[in-house]
Design a protein around this motif. Structure first.
Motif, short mmCIF file in Angstrom:
data_model
loop_
_atom_site.label_atom_id
_atom_site.label_comp_id
_atom_site.label_asym_id
_atom_site.label_seq_id
_atom_site.Cartn_x
_atom_site.Cartn_y
_atom_site.Cartn_z
N PRO A 91 30.81 42.34 27.82
CA PRO A 91 32.05 42.99 28.25
C PRO A 91 32.87 42.07 29.14
O PRO A 91 32.33 41.26 29.89
CB PRO A 91 31.58 44.22 29.04
N ARG A 92 34.15 42.20 29.04
CA ARG A 92 35.07 41.39 29.83
C ARG A 92 35.03 41.84 31.29
O ARG A 92 34.99 43.04 31.58
CB ARG A 92 36.48 41.55 29.29
N GLU A 93 35.03 40.85 32.17
CA GLU A 93 35.08 41.17 33.60
C GLU A 93 36.41 41.83 33.92
O GLU A 93 37.46 41.38 33.47
CB GLU A 93 34.97 39.90 34.44
N GLN A 94 36.36 42.89 34.68
CA GLN A 94 37.59 43.53 35.12
C GLN A 94 38.21 42.71 36.24
O GLN A 94 37.56 42.42 37.23
CB GLN A 94 37.32 44.97 35.61
N THR A 95 39.45 42.31 36.02
CA THR A 95 40.15 41.50 37.01
C THR A 95 41.39 42.27 37.45
O THR A 95 42.50 41.97 37.04
CB THR A 95 40.55 40.13 36.43
N ILE A 152 50.66 36.52 30.42
CA ILE A 152 49.85 35.81 31.42
C ILE A 152 49.31 36.79 32.44
O ILE A 152 49.85 37.88 32.61
CB ILE A 152 50.68 34.70 32.13
N GLY A 153 48.26 36.40 33.11
CA GLY A 153 47.68 37.17 34.22
C GLY A 153 47.88 36.38 35.51
O GLY A 153 47.27 35.33 35.70
N ILE A 154 48.75 36.88 36.37
CA ILE A 154 49.07 36.18 37.62
C ILE A 154 48.22 36.74 38.75
O ILE A 154 48.26 37.94 39.02
CB ILE A 154 50.57 36.34 37.97
#
Length: 185
Positions: A91-95, A152-154
């Protein structure tokens, strides 16, 4: 033998990627195999590029369902016109601290435009989440054009106004028409 509870749950994931000639896309076949194995399709991307179609799928299920799917994919992978790869992932890490922004760039086509844009975000530790780019011929003038849409994720600690100003300054220097706006959904 007792299996760890995490493996018995549905947090086991299999990333599947295929490349095929466009008319032979295995989308229906793969979605059926995923369901028949007892897995769920968590995420999917379908893209026709040139004469080929690329499928990228994320199947989720119990460990035994994922194993059943892997066996089914091995049989499907014997097709000569299908390039198929798959591997287990997690699972993807929640950021929750990353702010989603959409960047759009349009310019007269020339080599290196995307390199400069991606380099800018990389230098600022900004993650590219999705990217779509293409070349096209402008209807009005016939000029070769380049267009890109990048999500993008800033990181939340980055000062947004300064980042936007720096990005637009880069684009002005490269003669690119660009915008950077928050994703609204």
């Amino acid at each position: 033998m007792n299996r760890p509870s995490a493996r018995a749950g549905t947090d086991n994931q299999l990333l599947i990627h295929t490349l095929t000639p466009a008319p032979r896309t295995p989308l229906l076949t793969l979605t059926k195999r995923i369901a028949d194995a007892g897995c769920s399709l968590s995420d999917a991307r379908v893209s026709t590029i040139g004469n080929d179609t690329s499928l990228l799928m994320l199947a989720t299920g119990a460990w035994d369902a994922i194993a059943k799917l892997e066996t089914a994919l091995a049989k499907l992978g014997r097709d000569e016109e299908l390039r198929l790869s798959h591997y287990r992932t997690g699972p993807r890490e929640q950021t929750g601290t990353l702010l989603p922004y959409l960047v759009e760039v349009v310019a007269a086509d020339r080599p290196g435009i995307l390199v400069k844009v991606v380099e800018f975000f990389s230098r600022h530790d900004i993650r590219v989440e999705q990217l779509s780019s293409m070349r096209y011929q402008a209807m009005q003038t016939g000029a070769q054009m380049f267009q890109a849409q990048i999500t993008i994720g800033i990181p939340s600690q980055i000062h947004l106004a300064t980042l936007r100003d720096d990005f637009l300054e880069l684009c002005d220097g490269l003669n690119l028409d660009a915008i950077m706006d928050p994703v609204k959904f």
